[in-house]
Design an enzyme around this catalytic site. Sequence first.
Site, mmCIF file in Angstrom:
data_model
loop_
_atom_site.group_PDB
_atom_site.id
_atom_site.type_symbol
_atom_site.label_atom_id
_atom_site.label_comp_id
_atom_site.label_asym_id
_atom_site.label_seq_id
_atom_site.Cartn_x
_atom_site.Cartn_y
_atom_site.Cartn_z
ATOM 1 N N HIS A 89 0.820 -1.219 0.000
ATOM 2 C CA HIS A 89 0.000 0.000 0.000
ATOM 3 C C HIS A 89 0.850 1.264 0.000
ATOM 4 O O HIS A 89 0.458 2.286 -0.538
ATOM 5 C CB HIS A 89 -0.958 -0.010 1.186
ATOM 6 C CG HIS A 89 -2.160 -0.875 0.934
ATOM 7 N ND1 HIS A 89 -2.958 -1.372 1.918
ATOM 8 C CD2 HIS A 89 -2.689 -1.325 -0.221
ATOM 9 C CE1 HIS A 89 -3.924 -2.091 1.386
ATOM 10 N NE2 HIS A 89 -3.786 -2.079 0.090
ATOM 11 N N ARG A 110 -10.755 2.527 -0.734
ATOM 12 C CA ARG A 110 -10.224 1.775 0.407
ATOM 13 C C ARG A 110 -10.602 2.522 1.677
ATOM 14 O O ARG A 110 -9.877 3.399 2.139
ATOM 15 C CB ARG A 110 -8.703 1.644 0.298
ATOM 16 C CG ARG A 110 -8.213 0.768 -0.856
ATOM 17 C CD ARG A 110 -6.706 0.667 -0.857
ATOM 18 N NE ARG A 110 -6.189 -0.320 -1.782
ATOM 19 C CZ ARG A 110 -5.727 -0.044 -3.006
ATOM 20 N NH1 ARG A 110 -5.732 1.201 -3.458
ATOM 21 N NH2 ARG A 110 -5.261 -1.006 -3.784
ATOM 22 N N ARG A 168 3.335 -9.974 -0.431
ATOM 23 C CA ARG A 168 3.432 -8.844 -1.362
ATOM 24 C C ARG A 168 4.249 -7.680 -0.808
ATOM 25 O O ARG A 168 4.627 -6.783 -1.547
ATOM 26 C CB ARG A 168 2.025 -8.367 -1.746
ATOM 27 C CG ARG A 168 1.244 -7.814 -0.593
ATOM 28 C CD ARG A 168 -0.220 -7.610 -0.944
ATOM 29 N NE ARG A 168 -0.517 -6.244 -1.322
ATOM 30 C CZ ARG A 168 -1.744 -5.752 -1.444
ATOM 31 N NH1 ARG A 168 -2.798 -6.538 -1.260
ATOM 32 N NH2 ARG A 168 -1.946 -4.517 -1.775
ATOM 33 N N CYS A 171 -9.275 -4.479 -10.105
ATOM 34 C CA CYS A 171 -8.859 -3.268 -9.384
ATOM 35 C C CYS A 171 -7.490 -3.387 -8.715
ATOM 36 O O CYS A 171 -7.106 -2.509 -7.966
ATOM 37 C CB CYS A 171 -9.920 -2.862 -8.374
ATOM 38 S SG CYS A 171 -10.296 -4.140 -7.208
#
Length: 601
Positions: A205, A312, A479, A516
């Site tokens: 993020h 988000r 990730r 997305c």
Amino acid sequence: MEVLDSKNPPNARRNGGAEIRLKARAMSRGVAIGRVVCLHGNSRQFFRIEIEDSAIERETRRARAAFRLARRQLKKFQSDSVSTAASVPGIFDAQRAMIEDSSLLSKIEATICEQKVNAEWAVKVVTDIYVAKYKAIDDQHLRERYIDVEDVAERILNALGGERSAPLGKNSIIVARELMPSTLAEQSGSNPTAVITEHGGWTSHTFILARELNLPAVTGVRKILRRVDTGDAAIVDGYNGRVILNPTEETLERYRLPAAQFQQINYNDVTVSDSQTRTLDGRDIVIRVNVDLPEVYKKAKRIGARGIGLYRSEFLFNRFKGFPTENQQYDAYREIAEFAGEDGVKIRTFDLGPEQVYGQNHGREKNPALGLRAIRLGLDDTRHLRTQLRAMLRASHDNKIDIVIPMVSGVDEIVKVRELIESETSALAAKGTQVGSPRVGAMIEVPSAVLLIDQIVEDSDFICLGTNDLVQYVLGVDRDNESVAGWFRTLHPAVLIAVRTVIKAAADAEKPLVICGEMAGSPFYLPLLIGMGATELSMNVNSILRIRKVISGIAYQETLPLAQEATKCRTADEVEAALERHINEKWSHLIQPERRKRPRI
Ligand code: PEP
Ligand code: MG
């Protein structure tokens, strides 16, 4: 002088002022020249900031307020834990004694005044001295008290998070081992100029946010905090993945023009009159925007985004410094929905873990990515989820809002969320509150959801395909972890089977599907996605213009052989080579070599 990843990293200042060049992984495009600001701290990250005389009073007030809050918290935890763990109150006693000892606060206040630094830095300076003293004690029992000091420091630093700290100086390059997205969101107001970290992944993020902010960023610079000091001059090259410390005048001269050109790219003068995007042979591809920060709405709409494909909602925790109340959420959802208008907004329920919702005292999970997060947390104790659903239901009364459920593993979660929506709708209606009837969609991110996609599609009004987590969970690769970044292969054949399966299931059932994850915003992946049947893509605001250009320059029919060939590939490298070949043959005028070389950008 070229110095690459040596075991004993030279420090820029102590290296006699010589220029040092370091290899890095480019995470967000652009070039910036600035001064390093080192970031410290664990759950609450902070910088050393030199302050003006006029800010001393503000920083000492923040320190006093943080002590009061920390004291109250400790008192509460002490009383809460009396019945659960006999030894815990003893620990809290020691920590409370430290916080109540007025000399600790006095020393911190004195450091703020004398060194003219922000409260966070003063807490670090003073508590580091205490830690060093404890660590030097011979008696083992006493020596281990340093852990309490570290805990107390962390608690005060967290308490300081409730109030705004001093802003960063101009042209600051944030340097950290790992940068938390909340820290970057908090600092975005003081316009940092670039980011360098040791750890992080393309889809973490933090870097998604850096790209949203158009902030050059690189990662993978080993032992970065040992190489630099706050105040060092540096250049960040987010095109080629390079960091230059102590640049010579000659190097600076070379980078000044690209840095200035990059600064001027803000698209403020670009307005797109038609938000429709079509391939050369007339296939409509809808472009939506992923929104984390409210500032991006306007820009996205101006450059042709058709609504918001992913909001988000957990970013509200940064905006409201903690759990947002129902009314704060209601206002935020209405604001974003009004912006999106008829095109609508897909609001995802909080995609967070317990530490972020309940505070760090909840205890760290061993595997947060596999833990009590996203919809699991919402359903574990439904109070917070109900609050959020009420805010969404109220805001959707006269706005087009869809609800997205993150990390769905099967129909179970969808059924449960629908039950909660029904129950909250009835309760609100009974009070005479007007509510809407939002559509409900599942976010497909974990392998079980792919395997059960037909059932999930049946129970959902629409589908969101979250490729960031999909790659993480299909391939079992973290990730956010730089050391396994080489295994994070978006083009892995298994990932492509999953993507194809989900797109087909939604199409067969005539349910809308929006992709997305970051994959949707990459020009390199675009022909493959279109060839696999994607018709709705939601992306970072700064990808929109690039993607629009590529869509209107390719034909759907010519993407089909590529998609077909990809089904026969056995490795990610083979898929990547096939993609390269098709781009070279058909679309080299649209997708620049520089972007193709580093496909994820
Ligand atoms: C995803 O997982 O692909 C996604 C879009 O959500 P996030 O990046 O917030 O996990
Ligand atoms: Mg996700």
